[in-house]
Design a protein around this motif. Sequence first.
Motif, PDB file in Angstrom:
ATOM      1  N   THR A 195       0.824  -1.219   0.000  1.00 42.63           N
ATOM      2  CA  THR A 195       0.000   0.000   0.000  1.00 42.63           C
ATOM      3  C   THR A 195       0.856   1.265   0.000  1.00 42.63           C
ATOM      4  OG1 THR A 195      -0.102   0.172   2.397  1.00 42.63           O
ATOM      5  CG2 THR A 195      -1.815  -1.154   1.342  1.00 42.63           C
ATOM      6  N   LEU A 196       2.164   1.132   0.144  1.00 42.46           N
ATOM      7  CA  LEU A 196       2.994   2.335   0.297  1.00 42.46           C
ATOM      8  C   LEU A 196       3.830   2.669  -0.932  1.00 42.46           C
ATOM      9  CD1 LEU A 196       4.264   1.797   3.949  1.00 42.46           C
ATOM     10  CD2 LEU A 196       2.294   3.103   3.149  1.00 42.46           C
ATOM     11  N   TYR A 197       4.355   1.649  -1.622  1.00 44.81           N
ATOM     12  CA  TYR A 197       5.244   1.925  -2.750  1.00 44.81           C
ATOM     13  C   TYR A 197       4.470   2.669  -3.846  1.00 44.81           C
ATOM     14  CZ  TYR A 197       8.656   1.328  -6.412  1.00 44.81           C
ATOM     15  OH  TYR A 197       9.567   1.586  -7.410  1.00 44.81           O
ATOM     16  N   ARG A 198       5.046   3.735  -4.361  1.00 42.14           N
ATOM     17  CA  ARG A 198       4.386   4.575  -5.371  1.00 42.14           C
ATOM     18  C   ARG A 198       3.001   4.978  -4.907  1.00 42.14           C
ATOM     19  NH1 ARG A 198       5.756   3.541 -11.640  1.00 42.14           N
ATOM     20  NH2 ARG A 198       7.324   5.131 -11.511  1.00 42.14           N
ATOM     21  N   LYS A 199       2.848   5.279  -3.633  1.00 46.30           N
ATOM     22  CA  LYS A 199       1.562   5.656  -3.036  1.00 46.30           C
ATOM     23  C   LYS A 199       0.512   4.599  -3.388  1.00 46.30           C
ATOM     24  CE  LYS A 199       2.416  10.613  -3.098  1.00 46.30           C
ATOM     25  NZ  LYS A 199       3.133  11.103  -4.259  1.00 46.30           N
ATOM     26  N   GLY A 200       0.906   3.341  -3.365  1.00 50.43           N
ATOM     27  CA  GLY A 200       0.072   2.186  -3.730  1.00 50.43           C
ATOM     28  C   GLY A 200      -1.414   2.387  -3.519  1.00 50.43           C
ATOM     29  N   GLY A 201      -1.781   3.070  -2.449  1.00 48.52           N
ATOM     30  CA  GLY A 201      -3.153   3.521  -2.315  1.00 48.52           C
ATOM     31  C   GLY A 201      -4.113   2.504  -1.754  1.00 48.52           C
ATOM     32  N   ARG A 202      -5.361   2.939  -1.696  1.00 45.04           N
ATOM     33  CA  ARG A 202      -6.390   2.136  -1.045  1.00 45.04           C
ATOM     34  C   ARG A 202      -6.950   1.057  -1.967  1.00 45.04           C
ATOM     35  NH1 ARG A 202     -10.961   3.866  -3.054  1.00 45.04           N
ATOM     36  NH2 ARG A 202     -12.260   2.841  -1.508  1.00 45.04           N
ATOM     37  N   GLN A 203      -6.582   1.091  -3.265  1.00 46.86           N
ATOM     38  CA  GLN A 203      -7.171   0.093  -4.172  1.00 46.86           C
ATOM     39  C   GLN A 203      -6.584  -1.303  -3.978  1.00 46.86           C
ATOM     40  OE1 GLN A 203      -5.873   3.050  -5.375  1.00 46.86           O
ATOM     41  NE2 GLN A 203      -7.092   3.803  -7.083  1.00 46.86           N
ATOM     42  N   PHE A 204      -5.303  -1.391  -3.627  1.00 49.57           N
ATOM     43  CA  PHE A 204      -4.682  -2.720  -3.558  1.00 49.57           C
ATOM     44  C   PHE A 204      -5.360  -3.658  -2.555  1.00 49.57           C
ATOM     45  CE2 PHE A 204      -0.845  -0.641  -5.582  1.00 49.57           C
ATOM     46  CZ  PHE A 204      -1.009  -1.287  -6.792  1.00 49.57           C
TER      47      PHE A 204
ATOM     48  N   VAL B 162       1.863  -6.264   2.948  1.00 48.99           N
ATOM     49  CA  VAL B 162       3.294  -6.424   3.248  1.00 48.99           C
ATOM     50  C   VAL B 162       4.010  -5.200   2.699  1.00 48.99           C
ATOM     51  CG1 VAL B 162       3.436  -8.956   3.331  1.00 48.99           C
ATOM     52  CG2 VAL B 162       3.578  -7.797   1.147  1.00 48.99           C
ATOM     53  N   GLU B 163       4.789  -4.561   3.539  1.00 50.05           N
ATOM     54  CA  GLU B 163       5.441  -3.333   3.079  1.00 50.05           C
ATOM     55  C   GLU B 163       6.956  -3.487   2.987  1.00 50.05           C
ATOM     56  OE1 GLU B 163       3.399  -1.504   1.895  1.00 50.05           O
ATOM     57  OE2 GLU B 163       1.558  -1.502   3.078  1.00 50.05           O
ATOM     58  N   SER B 164       7.451  -4.662   3.278  1.00 50.47           N
ATOM     59  CA  SER B 164       8.908  -4.849   3.206  1.00 50.47           C
ATOM     60  C   SER B 164       9.214  -6.299   2.867  1.00 50.47           C
ATOM     61  CB  SER B 164       9.552  -4.513   4.555  1.00 50.47           C
ATOM     62  OG  SER B 164       9.130  -5.454   5.520  1.00 50.47           O
ATOM     63  N   LYS B 165      10.450  -6.524   2.476  1.00 44.66           N
ATOM     64  CA  LYS B 165      10.864  -7.896   2.191  1.00 44.66           C
ATOM     65  C   LYS B 165      10.781  -8.724   3.465  1.00 44.66           C
ATOM     66  CE  LYS B 165      14.932  -6.789   0.131  1.00 44.66           C
ATOM     67  NZ  LYS B 165      16.116  -6.944  -0.730  1.00 44.66           N
ATOM     68  N   ARG B 166      11.119  -8.096   4.586  1.00 40.81           N
ATOM     69  CA  ARG B 166      11.085  -8.823   5.856  1.00 40.81           C
ATOM     70  C   ARG B 166       9.691  -9.411   6.120  1.00 40.81           C
ATOM     71  NH1 ARG B 166      13.679  -8.225  10.914  1.00 40.81           N
ATOM     72  NH2 ARG B 166      14.643  -6.236  10.380  1.00 40.81           N
ATOM     73  N   GLU B 167       8.646  -8.608   5.834  1.00 40.44           N
ATOM     74  CA  GLU B 167       7.292  -9.085   6.121  1.00 40.44           C
ATOM     75  C   GLU B 167       6.904 -10.277   5.227  1.00 40.44           C
ATOM     76  OE1 GLU B 167       5.741  -4.804   7.810  1.00 40.44           O
ATOM     77  OE2 GLU B 167       4.802  -5.597   6.006  1.00 40.44           O
ATOM     78  N   VAL B 168       7.404 -10.282   4.009  1.00 42.37           N
ATOM     79  CA  VAL B 168       7.125 -11.419   3.113  1.00 42.37           C
ATOM     80  C   VAL B 168       7.821 -12.668   3.656  1.00 42.37           C
ATOM     81  CG1 VAL B 168       7.359 -12.305   0.757  1.00 42.37           C
ATOM     82  CG2 VAL B 168       6.986  -9.861   1.130  1.00 42.37           C
ATOM     83  N   LEU B 169       9.071 -12.488   4.055  1.00 42.10           N
ATOM     84  CA  LEU B 169       9.828 -13.640   4.573  1.00 42.10           C
ATOM     85  C   LEU B 169       9.197 -14.180   5.845  1.00 42.10           C
ATOM     86  CD1 LEU B 169      13.490 -12.398   3.966  1.00 42.10           C
ATOM     87  CD2 LEU B 169      12.165 -14.028   2.629  1.00 42.10           C
ATOM     88  N   GLU B 170       8.646 -13.274   6.659  1.00 40.50           N
ATOM     89  CA  GLU B 170       8.002 -13.725   7.909  1.00 40.50           C
ATOM     90  C   GLU B 170       6.797 -14.618   7.606  1.00 40.50           C
ATOM     91  OE1 GLU B 170       9.395 -10.013  10.757  1.00 40.50           O
ATOM     92  OE2 GLU B 170       7.329 -10.043   9.981  1.00 40.50           O
ATOM     93  N   ILE B 171       6.035 -14.256   6.567  1.00 41.21           N
ATOM     94  CA  ILE B 171       4.872 -15.090   6.202  1.00 41.21           C
ATOM     95  C   ILE B 171       5.345 -16.483   5.792  1.00 41.21           C
ATOM     96  CG2 ILE B 171       2.992 -15.398   4.528  1.00 41.21           C
ATOM     97  CD1 ILE B 171       2.640 -12.380   4.515  1.00 41.21           C
TER      98      ILE B 171
ATOM     99  N   PRO C 250       8.413  -7.931  -7.882  1.00 41.02           N
ATOM    100  CA  PRO C 250       7.620  -7.109  -6.970  1.00 41.02           C
ATOM    101  C   PRO C 250       8.426  -6.072  -6.199  1.00 41.02           C
ATOM    102  CG  PRO C 250       7.050  -9.423  -6.710  1.00 41.02           C
ATOM    103  CD  PRO C 250       8.197  -9.370  -7.655  1.00 41.02           C
ATOM    104  N   MET C 251       7.792  -4.926  -5.998  1.00 41.98           N
ATOM    105  CA  MET C 251       8.424  -3.846  -5.233  1.00 41.98           C
ATOM    106  C   MET C 251       7.740  -3.733  -3.876  1.00 41.98           C
ATOM    107  SD  MET C 251      10.719  -2.669  -7.368  1.00 41.98           S
ATOM    108  CE  MET C 251      11.328  -1.621  -6.071  1.00 41.98           C
ATOM    109  N   PHE C 252       8.547  -3.492  -2.860  1.00 35.26           N
ATOM    110  CA  PHE C 252       8.044  -3.234  -1.512  1.00 35.26           C
ATOM    111  C   PHE C 252       8.643  -1.905  -1.052  1.00 35.26           C
ATOM    112  CE2 PHE C 252       8.727  -7.740  -2.318  1.00 35.26           C
ATOM    113  CZ  PHE C 252       7.453  -8.237  -2.136  1.00 35.26           C
ATOM    114  N   GLY C 253       8.369  -1.563   0.211  1.00 36.51           N
ATOM    115  CA  GLY C 253       8.929  -0.327   0.746  1.00 36.51           C
ATOM    116  C   GLY C 253       8.232   0.887   0.165  1.00 36.51           C
ATOM    117  N   THR C 254       9.000   1.938   0.000  1.00 36.01           N
ATOM    118  CA  THR C 254       8.456   3.199  -0.513  1.00 36.01           C
ATOM    119  C   THR C 254       9.371   3.680  -1.633  1.00 36.01           C
ATOM    120  OG1 THR C 254       9.819   4.447   1.002  1.00 36.01           O
ATOM    121  CG2 THR C 254       7.611   3.865   1.791  1.00 36.01           C
TER     122      THR C 254
END
Length: 438
Positions: A13-22, A47-56, A81-85
């Motif tokens: 939801t954060l990268y490129r202002k991913g927004g409320r649609q995702f 998921v907003e980071s690589k860490r969160e994906v790995l945790e899943i 895929p891109m994460f972060g901001t």
Amino acid sequence: MSPDRVIVIVYTTLYRKGGRQFPIVANTLAREKKKSGFAGEIISRAVESKREVLEIFASLQSAGKLISEFHFVGHSGMYGPMFGTVAFPEQFSPYEWETMQIPFAPDASAYFHCCRSARWFAPYFARTFSVNAYGFFWYTTFSRSKTRYRYASATAATEVLYTIGCKGRKSHGLAASLVKFSGFMPAEEMKMFGPRPLTGDPSYNKVAALYDAAFTDITVRRDEWEWLNQHLPGTSELSVLDIGCGNGALLHALSERIKYGAGVDESEAILEKARQRNAAHKNLEFAKINSPALPFGDATFDVVISLMSFRYLDWDPLLTEVRRVLKPDGRFLIVDMVTVPVKRKEYAQLIRDKLRTMFGRRTNPDFKANLQKLVSHPDWKKMLEYNPIRSEHEMKWYLESRFAGQKMEILNLGWNARIVAFDSGPVAEGVEVKLSYP
Ligand SMILES: C[S@@+](CC[C@H](N)C(=O)[O-])C[C@H]1O[C@@H](n2cnc3c(N)ncnc32)[C@H](O)[C@@H]1O
């Protein structure tokens, strides 16, 4: 369906202002999967980071669950895929994917609901994880219908939303935009890639001789060479590491001015050219690498260079290594080619650069002929399929986030690609690479 099977849907939801649609797209997908009769658990998570994906993945693994379907909803770069901001983008590099444990079920599939995921990433993912992987060749957009573009306002409340592929360039152009907004644009079907092995060698091995013939003298890369000279510290005591050194032409040109030079590359055939070219230079050595690990001690180099190779490298893991092998206040100099269409305001520079390039080639007919042989060769085209170049913004956002305060420069413009350069500035001792994952 066994109850230990799960469908995992992750969205950003954060990268490129991913927004409320995702999240709405992810929830639509989750509802449809439930309706389809899937008996296992459906996990839909931001998921907003690589860490969160790995945790899943780690938590599923420790719970003994297997992923039947993996869905990513968000933005992507050429390499996935891109994460972060935008201020601090994250992307798993090939090496990170290849060393990752994902608990896929034997008949699993992975879906990448993001722009251009079918161009390189989905086939790569299918091969790497032995699953069927799906992606879009074109750019994606939000739509209220799965099969046809139906406008969805970014703010209106809607329960149902899809990420669909739409043919055309990102802006879609005027004609394509009219077709799209009038509702006649059919959605692109996701392309499926099975876990097929590589057809051909993805490295520079097969093109080593052709590459060596074209780039015998590194100064044919005039703008790149001038920029490097301006940014190399002016002392003869330098030790220099060249990553992706190719045929060793850069270190050859620097050899009289430096104390020690090392070149590393993943292609044995091109390293052989480097060793032959530099046999008389005892202050140079060359080594093959097959991961981002650099075979050198801590604080060995004053300067690390990556000339026309950074696009291919494993960015985050490599940067950890570059910082380790650099001496305190050492520099990382990067020159590379990226893709982006030229902007109207850049036309004057484009014409100047084109004329300079044409003139340079005219005065060096051997280079022109050998370059033509290289770029028209089927082995070169095949190699490029496996090694696409990055978009300008990907490299810019990445480097400027990792080395705060430093700016990427443009050295030379083309219609759809350009040469850029980046000087990390002095990398202070003990500065940790900022990473959000282990
Ligand atoms: C375009 S060539 C540039 C060679 C040289 N630096 C020059 O400017 O002529 C890119 C080089 O990067 C190397 N390369 C690609 N992926 C690599 C990797 N993961 N690790 C090390 N080298 C890599 C290739 O083998 C190739 O020699």
